[in-house]
Structures are given as C-alpha cells and as structure tokens.
Design an enzyme around this catalytic site. Structure first.
Site, mmCIF file in Angstrom:
data_model
loop_
_atom_site.group_PDB
_atom_site.id
_atom_site.type_symbol
_atom_site.label_atom_id
_atom_site.label_comp_id
_atom_site.label_asym_id
_atom_site.label_seq_id
_atom_site.Cartn_x
_atom_site.Cartn_y
_atom_site.Cartn_z
ATOM 1 C CG ASP A 80 -2.158 1.387 1.449
ATOM 2 O OD1 ASP A 80 -2.677 1.448 0.895
ATOM 3 O OD2 ASP A 80 -1.868 2.116 1.803
ATOM 4 C CB ILE A 81 1.339 4.534 -2.120
ATOM 5 C CG1 ILE A 81 1.627 3.386 -3.576
ATOM 6 C CG2 ILE A 81 1.831 5.723 -2.413
ATOM 7 C CD1 ILE A 81 1.191 3.591 -4.666
ATOM 8 C CG ASN A 115 -4.242 11.186 -4.800
ATOM 9 O OD1 ASN A 115 -4.152 11.165 -5.843
ATOM 10 N ND2 ASN A 115 -5.682 10.354 -4.791
ATOM 11 C CG HIS A 127 -7.209 12.860 -7.943
ATOM 12 N ND1 HIS A 127 -7.808 12.171 -7.060
ATOM 13 C CD2 HIS A 127 -8.387 14.013 -7.620
ATOM 14 C CE1 HIS A 127 -8.343 12.144 -6.542
ATOM 15 N NE2 HIS A 127 -8.671 13.249 -6.104
ATOM 16 C CG ASP A 133 -4.323 8.876 -12.044
ATOM 17 O OD1 ASP A 133 -4.784 8.462 -10.607
ATOM 18 O OD2 ASP A 133 -4.792 9.671 -12.494
ATOM 19 C CD GLU A 185 -4.201 3.947 -0.802
ATOM 20 O OE1 GLU A 185 -4.687 4.570 -0.310
ATOM 21 O OE2 GLU A 185 -5.995 4.279 -1.618
#
Length: 130
Positions: A3-4, A11, A16, A20, A46
C-alpha cells in the site's frame, strides 16, 4: 500486499493526475521485479498484491524488501518537469497460503500483515508466518 503510504496526501497536495503517475510508477517497479510465474496486480486504490505461487516465504519477503527499497529510493517528478516533488514509500505485508485456506482468508491474513506494517511506522515489510 503493498500500500502506498500517505497516498491521500499525495493526491491532495499534487492532484489526482500526479497520484495516477505515482500508481503507475509503483506498478512498473512491481512488474519489473516480479519473478517469472508471479502475478502482480493492483487490488484497489493504492493497494497492490503479488501472488508468488512458486516462491517460498523467505523469497517473498526478499522480493517485498527489494520493492520497498526501490520505491523508497526513487523520486517522483511531475510529468514533463525536472522538479522532484515527492518521496514515495510503500508498506508491505507478506504471508504464505495455508493448505485448505480460502482465498478470502488468505487475503485477510496478507492484509493483516500489511496493516501491521502501517501501524508499525510505514515504509516496512511485515511477515505473518503461516
């Protein structure tokens, strides 16, 4: 599972489209480092997972640590700009499928290991022994 870390902040701070770009960069690292026969995938937002059907738990842990280090060492730049904007880190959880365990149970245990990395300070790998 990975998980980031602090993705909402990424974001919120840079937008956003930049988020991405970060997701694509993490996916590219996973794809590049995954061994033959592995299945790297984005499992939501994420979060990522890599299934390693031909790997032992220590090998999966080594791969997770390699991915974590590669992501942590990278610097993300806004597309088309030279300015470095962010250092991205990844928290990871590693476990092994138990004989007779359902896919849901396996996923929940991997998620439990990931959660331990998040609560333990992030930017780390936690192994949950089967």
């Amino acid at each position: 599972m990975g998980d980031i870390d602090h993705f909402k902040k990424i974001n919120d701070t840079w937008g956003h489209p930049f988020g991405d770009q970060v997701i694509k960069a993490v996916a590219a690292v996973l794809k590049a480092l995954a061994p033959q026969g592995a299945l790297p995938a984005r499992v939501g937002g994420e979060e990522f997972a890599v299934l390693l059907p031909e790997s032992a738990l220590p090998d999966a842990q080594s791969l997770a640590e390699m991915v974590r280090q590669r992501i942590s060492a990278a610097r993300i730049r806004r597309h088309g700009a030279e300015e470095t904007l962010a250092r991205v880190t990844l928290s990871l959880g590693v476990t092994r499928h138990k004989l007779g365990e359902s896919p849901t149970e396996f996923f929940q245990r991997a998620d439990q290991a990931l959660y331990a990395s998040k609560t333990g300070g992030r930017d780390r790998v936690t192994v949950l022994a089967a």
